[in-house]
Design an enzyme around this catalytic site. Structure first.
Site, short mmCIF file in Angstrom:
data_model
loop_
_atom_site.label_atom_id
_atom_site.label_comp_id
_atom_site.label_asym_id
_atom_site.label_seq_id
_atom_site.Cartn_x
_atom_site.Cartn_y
_atom_site.Cartn_z
N ASP A 67 1.08 -0.75 -0.11
CA ASP A 67 -0.28 0.24 -0.32
C ASP A 67 0.73 1.16 -0.21
OD1 ASP A 67 1.31 0.24 2.67
OD2 ASP A 67 -1.06 -0.16 3.47
N ASN A 136 -8.43 0.13 13.23
CA ASN A 136 -9.37 -0.21 12.90
C ASN A 136 -10.46 -1.86 12.55
OD1 ASN A 136 -8.68 0.28 10.72
ND2 ASN A 136 -9.82 1.69 9.63
N HIS A 138 -8.06 -2.80 9.85
CA HIS A 138 -7.91 -2.79 8.28
C HIS A 138 -6.17 -3.45 7.56
CE1 HIS A 138 -5.20 1.36 8.37
NE2 HIS A 138 -4.48 -0.15 8.40
N GLU A 143 -10.08 -0.95 4.22
CA GLU A 143 -10.86 -0.60 5.64
C GLU A 143 -11.66 -1.11 5.28
OE1 GLU A 143 -8.68 1.43 6.80
OE2 GLU A 143 -8.74 3.63 5.88
C1 GLP Z 1 -0.84 1.00 8.44
C2 GLP Z 1 -0.99 0.76 6.96
C3 GLP Z 1 -0.51 -1.18 7.76
C4 GLP Z 1 -0.15 -1.37 8.66
C5 GLP Z 1 -0.60 -0.90 9.21
C6 GLP Z 1 -0.18 -1.25 11.21
O1 GLP Z 1 -1.92 2.14 8.36
N1 GLP Z 1 -1.83 0.91 6.13
O2 GLP Z 1 0.09 -1.62 6.32
O3 GLP Z 1 0.36 -2.69 8.38
O4 GLP Z 1 -1.48 0.61 9.55
O5 GLP Z 1 0.36 -0.26 11.36
P1 GLP Z 1 0.79 -0.60 12.23
O6 GLP Z 1 2.24 -1.74 12.51
O7 GLP Z 1 1.81 0.90 12.74
O8 GLP Z 1 0.43 -0.94 13.79
#
Ligand code: GLP
Length: 243
Positions: A67, A136, A138, A143
């Site tokens: 992403d 959330n 995702h 989302e």
């Molecule tokens: C982000 C990314 C994801 C990531 C997730 C968790 O916004 N889009 O690819 O895996 O949220 O992030 P984190 O590991 O910093 O909690």
């Protein structure tokens, strides 16, 4: 789906690193899609060390971006591009020819999505996805409420993602939409590892693993995956039923 719970973040990171290295050892030309974010950071550090110690060869692997924040340039430290470059590609000496990331500055993002889908198809599909879970629920930028039949797409980010996402940036940044692989890629991928760590992820992991499977909680789709592995530390697993 398999669920593994480890005593702490260090153990989780080291077991996830082993899983990933294991995939490369059994398929040296694997197609990999590795998430950005805080969760897998230590895993990537460990992979870089293990790669040298165990002489693991990444030169035949292909890397697919999961992403990206739309309109954020690759030289911005908060971009997924910057993160992958710094934490994976540079340490593992991955060549540009092995890397396929979304260009989130591209004017025609729809064309960028179709290009990514084509790249994945031409490389024979994704062997391993390592995903984190957003606050959330995702996955990537899929989302809550996203249709489950999408490949790459552009999506409006929900307010939780917009505010939590600020943690990756030095200064307050407008984060309105994202470009992401879809849940269809996630379901078709040959192996998925989902990681979560820390008490702040405990509620979302309970919903992911114990509420009904629904795209309202995109991470719950892993329960329908034929080869999904969920790896948590004890804090992220704190609200799960004991059995
Ligand atoms: C982000 C990314 C994801 C990531 C997730 C968790 O916004 N889009 O690819 O895996 O949220 O992030 P984190 O590991 O910093 O909690």
């Amino acid at each position: 789906m398999l669920l593994h719970i480890y005593k702490d973040y260090n153990t989780l990171a080291s077991m996830a690193a082993n899983e990933i290295i294991g995939v490369i050892k059994s398929k040296p030309n694997a197609v990999l899609c590795l998430a950005t974010g805080e969760t897998p950071l230590l895993t990537y550090e460990m992979i870089a060390i293990q790669a040298i110690d165990e002489n693991v060869d990444f030169s035949r692997c292909t890397f697919i971006g999961l992403d990206e924040w739309v309109n954020i340039p690759p030289d911005n430290e908060g971009s997924c591009h910057f993160f992958l470059e710094k934490n994976i590609f540079k340490p593992l000496h991955i060549l540009n020819s092995q890397i396929h990331l979304f260009d989130a500055l591209e004017k025609n993002l729809e064309a960028e999505c179709r290009k990514m889908d084509k790249t994945i198809r031409e490389n024979g599909g994704i062997d391993l996805m390592l995903v984190g879970v957003g606050m959330n629920g995702h996955i990537g930028f899929n989302e809550p409420g996203v249709p489950d039949n999408l490949y790459s797409h552009v999506i409006a980010l929900d307010t939780i993602t917009q505010s939590v996402g600020q943690k990756y940036f030095r200064q307050s940044t407008k984060l309105q939409s994202g470009i992401t692989l879809g849940l269809q890629h996630f379901m078709e991928c040959r192996k998925v590892i989902m990681m979560a760590s820390g008490i702040k992820k405990s509620l979302v992991m309970r919903k992911t693993l114990e509420d009904k499977v629904s795209t309202e909680m995109p991470a719950s789709m892993i329960r329908k995956h034929d080869n999904g592995v969920v790896m948590l530390d004890e804090e992220a697993a704190a609200l799960l039923k004991k059995d």
